[in-house]
Design a protein around this motif. Structure first.
Motif, PDB file in Angstrom:
ATOM      1  N   THR A   1       0.841  -1.253   0.037  1.00  0.00           N
ATOM      2  CA  THR A   1      -0.019   0.084  -0.079  1.00  0.00           C
ATOM      3  C   THR A   1       0.931   1.352   0.050  1.00  0.00           C
ATOM      4  OG1 THR A   1      -0.138   0.341   2.270  1.00  0.00           O
ATOM      5  CG2 THR A   1      -1.686  -1.456   1.534  1.00  0.00           C
ATOM      6  N   PRO A   2       0.506   2.320  -0.107  1.00  0.00           N
ATOM      7  CA  PRO A   2       0.825   3.762  -0.065  1.00  0.00           C
ATOM      8  C   PRO A   2       1.358   3.782   1.246  1.00  0.00           C
ATOM      9  CG  PRO A   2      -1.053   4.011  -1.441  1.00  0.00           C
ATOM     10  CD  PRO A   2      -0.912   2.523  -0.835  1.00  0.00           C
ATOM     11  N   ASP A   3       2.530   4.413   1.810  1.00  0.00           N
ATOM     12  CA  ASP A   3       3.052   4.781   3.032  1.00  0.00           C
ATOM     13  C   ASP A   3       1.953   5.052   3.918  1.00  0.00           C
ATOM     14  OD1 ASP A   3       5.522   3.753   2.173  1.00  0.00           O
ATOM     15  OD2 ASP A   3       6.286   5.748   2.216  1.00  0.00           O
TER      16      ASP A   3
ATOM     17  N   GLN B   1       1.828   7.447   6.923  1.00  0.00           N
ATOM     18  CA  GLN B   1       2.596   8.512   7.384  1.00  0.00           C
ATOM     19  C   GLN B   1       2.233   8.881   8.877  1.00  0.00           C
ATOM     20  OE1 GLN B   1       3.861  11.391   4.733  1.00  0.00           O
ATOM     21  NE2 GLN B   1       3.398  10.294   2.915  1.00  0.00           N
TER      22      GLN B   1
ATOM     23  N   ILE C   1       1.930  -2.886   4.384  1.00  0.00           N
ATOM     24  CA  ILE C   1       1.810  -1.518   4.785  1.00  0.00           C
ATOM     25  C   ILE C   1       2.932  -0.806   5.518  1.00  0.00           C
ATOM     26  CG2 ILE C   1       0.223   0.201   6.018  1.00  0.00           C
ATOM     27  CD1 ILE C   1      -1.764  -2.090   6.193  1.00  0.00           C
ATOM     28  N   PRO C   2       3.894  -0.016   4.715  1.00  0.00           N
ATOM     29  CA  PRO C   2       5.101   0.511   5.224  1.00  0.00           C
ATOM     30  C   PRO C   2       4.833   1.727   5.962  1.00  0.00           C
ATOM     31  CG  PRO C   2       4.957   0.387   2.643  1.00  0.00           C
ATOM     32  CD  PRO C   2       3.519   0.112   3.275  1.00  0.00           C
ATOM     33  N   VAL C   3       5.378   1.873   7.014  1.00  0.00           N
ATOM     34  CA  VAL C   3       5.060   2.994   7.964  1.00  0.00           C
ATOM     35  C   VAL C   3       6.226   4.051   7.790  1.00  0.00           C
ATOM     36  CG1 VAL C   3       4.817   3.683  10.481  1.00  0.00           C
ATOM     37  CG2 VAL C   3       3.915   1.339   9.592  1.00  0.00           C
ATOM     38  N   PHE C   4       5.728   5.266   7.564  1.00  0.00           N
ATOM     39  CA  PHE C   4       6.817   6.346   7.291  1.00  0.00           C
ATOM     40  C   PHE C   4       6.765   7.273   8.438  1.00  0.00           C
ATOM     41  CE2 PHE C   4       7.800  10.709   6.060  1.00  0.00           C
ATOM     42  CZ  PHE C   4       8.959  10.530   5.548  1.00  0.00           C
TER      43      PHE C   4
ATOM     44  N   ARG D   1      12.350  -2.601   9.150  1.00  0.00           N
ATOM     45  CA  ARG D   1      11.798  -1.605   7.904  1.00  0.00           C
ATOM     46  C   ARG D   1      10.550  -1.168   8.301  1.00  0.00           C
ATOM     47  NH1 ARG D   1      12.914  -5.327   2.642  1.00  0.00           N
ATOM     48  NH2 ARG D   1      15.339  -5.401   2.704  1.00  0.00           N
ATOM     49  N   LYS D   2       9.814  -1.322   9.445  1.00  0.00           N
ATOM     50  CA  LYS D   2       8.710  -0.864   9.856  1.00  0.00           C
ATOM     51  C   LYS D   2       7.672  -0.901   9.083  1.00  0.00           C
ATOM     52  CE  LYS D   2      10.578   3.219  12.497  1.00  0.00           C
ATOM     53  NZ  LYS D   2      12.069   2.890  12.308  1.00  0.00           N
ATOM     54  N   GLN D   3       7.199  -2.272   8.563  1.00  0.00           N
ATOM     55  CA  GLN D   3       6.346  -2.830   7.712  1.00  0.00           C
ATOM     56  C   GLN D   3       5.170  -3.433   8.336  1.00  0.00           C
ATOM     57  OE1 GLN D   3       8.192  -4.904   4.227  1.00  0.00           O
ATOM     58  NE2 GLN D   3       8.458  -3.073   3.355  1.00  0.00           N
TER      59      GLN D   3
END
Length: 318
Positions: free
Chosen positions: A12-14, A16, A43-46, A87-89
């Motif tokens: 998914t998009p970050d 944030q 889901i990447p966490v920015f 990687r905060k995912q």
């Protein structure tokens, strides 16, 4: 043993972390309702510069799914897992509790940290498409309408039952009258008290309510200036026929209608009306007032047209 099969796995998009309000991010992916444990979101966490978030401190990842079905908002709570802490995912496999649903799904992600802090992280939207196997039975039930033939058969069964009941009561009354006639024959004079006793016996045995007028015509005739409801209530409980003009204010149509009235008590029952074109309507009476509007039974041609449209729509979805 082989690894679990995943039909689709997409990033998914970050998500944030921001001081401002996060906006819903709509995903382009489509998920079918029959899919079970095979659609995975990454889901990447920015985290912006200057902010610190040790993903090892994330204790629980909560997922809230919101859908709207039959005009009612429904919520499903679930959990996700950490895909890769360094990687905060976040990893989330779409729950099978959405099985059979179709439409928009809103997904909110929340983080619970082991130090008691909590984070409202992100909001996403994706689309669920109902698989054909999930919608076959509900759709048939949803678009089933009784045909006019079904209604006529049901009414005929009820009428036959009423006539059988009346015939049985009349036969019993005739037997008692026969006994009384024999007793009268043996006596030269019948006392008034005896005559009244015989009348009371007949009245207690026979059903005195009429279904039609004595000549077989409509028992209840509603004129232009009257209301169907008022005449039905004032006539009282019972099963009878009738007619009304299309000028009555509570008629279902502008043309004359034939009525079948079934009042189970003085203040409650039902009315079925058929106009001169064969259209059939029904309405309920409760507490001496109409409940709801007139309901028109669908014709066979209308039903066939609706079924054809449903079939065409199913073909487009596939």
């Amino acid at each position: 043993m082989g690894s679990n099969y995943l039909k689709q796995e997409f990033v998914t998009p970050d998500a944030q972390i921001t001081l401002g309000a996060h906006k819903r991010q709509n995903l382009e992916s489509v998920i079918y309702s029959y899919d079970e444990n095979i659609s995975k979101l990454i889901i990447p966490v920015f985290v912006p510069d200057g902010k610190e978030l040790d993903f090892e401190n994330v204790e629980t990842i909560k997922v809230l799914l919101t859908v709207e079905q039959d005009g009612e908002i429904k919520k499903i709570q679930d959990t996700a897992i950490k895909e890769k802490s360094h990687r905060k995912q976040i990893s989330y496999i779409i729950t099978n509790r959405l099985k059979g649903y179709q439409g928009k799904v809103i997904m909110n992600i929340y983080l619970d940290l082991n130090n008691g802090q909590r984070v409202d992280l992100a909001e996403y939207g994706f689309t669920m498409v109902r698989s054909a196997i999930d919608k076959a039975v509900p759709e048939i039930e949803r678009f089933y309408f009784k045909s006019l033939d079904d209604v006529i058969v049901e009414l005929q069964i009820k009428a036959d039952a009423e006539f059988d009941k009346i015939k049985t009561e009349l036969d019993s009354a005739k037997q008692k009258i026969g006994v009384l006639e024999k007793q009268i024959t043996k006596q030269d004079i019948v006392k008034n008290s005896d005559f009244n006793k015989y009348q009371n016996t007949i009245a207690a045995t026979a059903q005195l309510q009429k279904i039609t007028a004595d000549n077989g015509e409509s028992y209840l005739k509603v004129s232009d200036t009257e209301k169907i409801l008022d005449r039905v209530i004032s006539t009282g409980a019972g099963f009878r026929n009738g007619e009304a003009t299309g000028k009555t204010s509570d008629s279902p149509t502008g043309s004359n209608v034939r009525l079948i009235i079934n009042m189970v008590v003085t203040t409650a029952g039902s009315v079925i009306a058929q106009d001169t074109s064969g259209n059939v309507y029904s309405r309920i009476i409760s507490g001496s007032v109409w409940r709801g509007d007139w309901q028109q039974l669908v014709s066979k041609s209308s039903f066939d047209e609706l079924a054809s449209r449903v079939t065409a729509l199913e073909g487009k979805v596939k």
